[in-house]
Write a protein that holds these residues in place. Structure first.
Motif, PDB file in Angstrom:
ATOM      1  N   LEU A   1     111.579  69.715   8.512  1.00 37.18           N
ATOM      2  CA  LEU A   1     112.660  69.423   7.574  1.00 37.18           C
ATOM      3  C   LEU A   1     112.245  69.625   6.120  1.00 37.18           C
ATOM      4  O   LEU A   1     113.027  70.101   5.299  1.00 37.18           O
ATOM      5  N   PHE A   2     111.004  69.294   5.789  1.00 30.03           N
ATOM      6  CA  PHE A   2     110.583  69.311   4.391  1.00 30.03           C
ATOM      7  C   PHE A   2     109.686  70.492   4.020  1.00 30.03           C
ATOM      8  O   PHE A   2     109.058  70.479   2.980  1.00 30.03           O
ATOM      9  N   THR A   3     109.651  71.501   4.845  1.00 33.60           N
ATOM     10  CA  THR A   3     108.828  72.663   4.529  1.00 33.60           C
ATOM     11  C   THR A   3     109.707  73.852   4.228  1.00 33.60           C
ATOM     12  O   THR A   3     110.551  74.239   5.024  1.00 33.60           O
ATOM     13  N   PHE A   4     109.502  74.429   3.059  1.00 37.77           N
ATOM     14  CA  PHE A   4     110.162  75.668   2.673  1.00 37.77           C
ATOM     15  C   PHE A   4     109.081  76.731   2.580  1.00 37.77           C
ATOM     16  O   PHE A   4     108.019  76.484   2.043  1.00 37.77           O
ATOM     17  N   GLY A   5     109.331  77.908   3.107  1.00 42.95           N
ATOM     18  CA  GLY A   5     108.403  78.995   2.924  1.00 42.95           C
ATOM     19  C   GLY A   5     107.597  79.368   4.149  1.00 42.95           C
ATOM     20  O   GLY A   5     106.735  80.216   4.090  1.00 42.95           O
ATOM     21  N   GLY A   6     107.828  78.732   5.268  1.00 43.61           N
ATOM     22  CA  GLY A   6     107.176  79.135   6.501  1.00 43.61           C
ATOM     23  C   GLY A   6     105.814  78.507   6.728  1.00 43.61           C
ATOM     24  O   GLY A   6     105.456  77.508   6.109  1.00 43.61           O
TER      25      GLY A   6
ATOM     26  N   THR B   1     107.554  71.637  19.649  1.00 44.44           N
ATOM     27  CA  THR B   1     108.166  72.919  19.323  1.00 44.44           C
ATOM     28  C   THR B   1     109.636  72.731  18.937  1.00 44.44           C
ATOM     29  O   THR B   1     110.092  73.256  17.911  1.00 44.44           O
ATOM     30  N   LEU B   2     110.368  71.987  19.753  1.00 50.01           N
ATOM     31  CA  LEU B   2     111.779  71.729  19.433  1.00 50.01           C
ATOM     32  C   LEU B   2     111.919  70.980  18.112  1.00 50.01           C
ATOM     33  O   LEU B   2     112.805  71.292  17.313  1.00 50.01           O
ATOM     34  N   ALA B   3     111.040  70.019  17.893  1.00 50.32           N
ATOM     35  CA  ALA B   3     111.131  69.208  16.669  1.00 50.32           C
ATOM     36  C   ALA B   3     110.903  70.036  15.427  1.00 50.32           C
ATOM     37  O   ALA B   3     111.576  69.844  14.415  1.00 50.32           O
ATOM     38  N   ILE B   4     109.965  70.966  15.466  1.00 47.18           N
ATOM     39  CA  ILE B   4     109.659  71.719  14.257  1.00 47.18           C
ATOM     40  C   ILE B   4     110.712  72.783  13.956  1.00 47.18           C
ATOM     41  O   ILE B   4     110.932  73.134  12.798  1.00 47.18           O
TER      42      ILE B   4
ATOM     43  N   SER C   1     115.344  73.575  10.834  1.00 43.79           N
ATOM     44  CA  SER C   1     115.712  74.910  10.339  1.00 43.79           C
ATOM     45  C   SER C   1     116.980  75.404  11.003  1.00 43.79           C
ATOM     46  O   SER C   1     117.859  75.971  10.353  1.00 43.79           O
ATOM     47  N   PHE C   2     117.074  75.202  12.288  1.00 46.29           N
ATOM     48  CA  PHE C   2     118.260  75.627  13.026  1.00 46.29           C
ATOM     49  C   PHE C   2     119.511  74.934  12.487  1.00 46.29           C
ATOM     50  O   PHE C   2     120.527  75.582  12.224  1.00 46.29           O
TER      51      PHE C   2
ATOM     52  N   LEU D   1     124.335  75.257   9.024  1.00 39.85           N
ATOM     53  CA  LEU D   1     125.199  74.707   7.977  1.00 39.85           C
ATOM     54  C   LEU D   1     125.332  75.654   6.789  1.00 39.85           C
ATOM     55  O   LEU D   1     126.430  75.878   6.278  1.00 39.85           O
ATOM     56  N   ILE D   2     124.213  76.210   6.367  1.00 40.43           N
ATOM     57  CA  ILE D   2     124.235  77.116   5.215  1.00 40.43           C
ATOM     58  C   ILE D   2     125.062  78.367   5.528  1.00 40.43           C
ATOM     59  O   ILE D   2     125.831  78.836   4.686  1.00 40.43           O
ATOM     60  N   ALA D   3     124.898  78.888   6.728  1.00 31.82           N
ATOM     61  CA  ALA D   3     125.633  80.110   7.089  1.00 31.82           C
ATOM     62  C   ALA D   3     127.134  79.897   7.029  1.00 31.82           C
ATOM     63  O   ALA D   3     127.880  80.833   6.710  1.00 31.82           O
TER      64      ALA D   3
END
Length: 181
Positions: free
Chosen positions: A13-18, A78-81, A85-86, A91-93
């Motif tokens: 949730l709090f990571t931008f940039g990969g 895996t699902l949590a991370i 983003s999903f 929402l953004i789309a």
């Protein structure tokens, strides 16, 4: 298992940039806070995550989840991370077209890119200090940097060759120590 899920959800949730920008958060949560891995183990997971198919952060989450709780832990991490983003991308789309020309949003994204760049630089410096600690490390680093930056050699090939060089050097050093003893 809930703690594992919530931890990786928060990281996602709090990571931008990969993946590269995620390493400081992974170090803080996985190594310092929960002690699910040491820094060396995390760097090993990161290296393997870079050289296997898929997204680095997802690979690392899967490795750590699997280590903690087996297959179910790997799936949960895996699902949590990926879930934040999903959700956010979905929402953004749905509303992005309405705000694409918004100058405030454009400036906010520019600021986020700068912050992510600083996080990546911090990660690179930390990896440098941890990984490049002898003459061979400097040589491998220099050759890898030159290969990727100036010769357009595939990063995957560089990781494989650098890993093989490090492994061979370790084996040679171990054999030399055994012979002396």
């Amino acid at each position: 298992m809930l703690q594992l899920f919530l931890t990786f959800f928060k990281i996602g949730l709090f990571t931008f940039g990969g993946g590269y920008a995620m390493l400081p958060l992974l170090q803080d949560e996985i190594v310092r806070r929960h002690k699910w891995a040491t820094e060396d183990e995390l760097l090993d997971y990161y290296a393997v995550g870079q050289s296997t198919p898929g997204i680095i952060s997802v690979n690392v989450a899967t490795f750590i989840g699997y280590r903690q709780y087996g297959v179910l832990g790997g799936i949960l991490a895996t699902l949590a991370i990926i879930m934040p983003s999903f959700i956010i991308i979905t929402l953004i789309a749905t509303i992005l077209d309405k705000f694409m020309d918004n100058k405030y949003l454009t400036h906010a994204f520019a600021g986020i890119r700068l912050a992510v760049s600083a996080l990546i630089l911090d990660t690179v410096i930390g990896l440098w200090k941890k990984s490049v600690n002898n003459r061979l490390g400097y040589v491998i680093f220099a050759l890898a940097a030159i290969s990727v930056l100036f010769l357009n050699v595939s990063a995957v090939l560089v990781v494989i060759v650098a890993g093989a060089a490090g492994y061979i050097a370790h084996r040679v050093k171990s054999s030399a120590k055994k012979e002396k003893a």
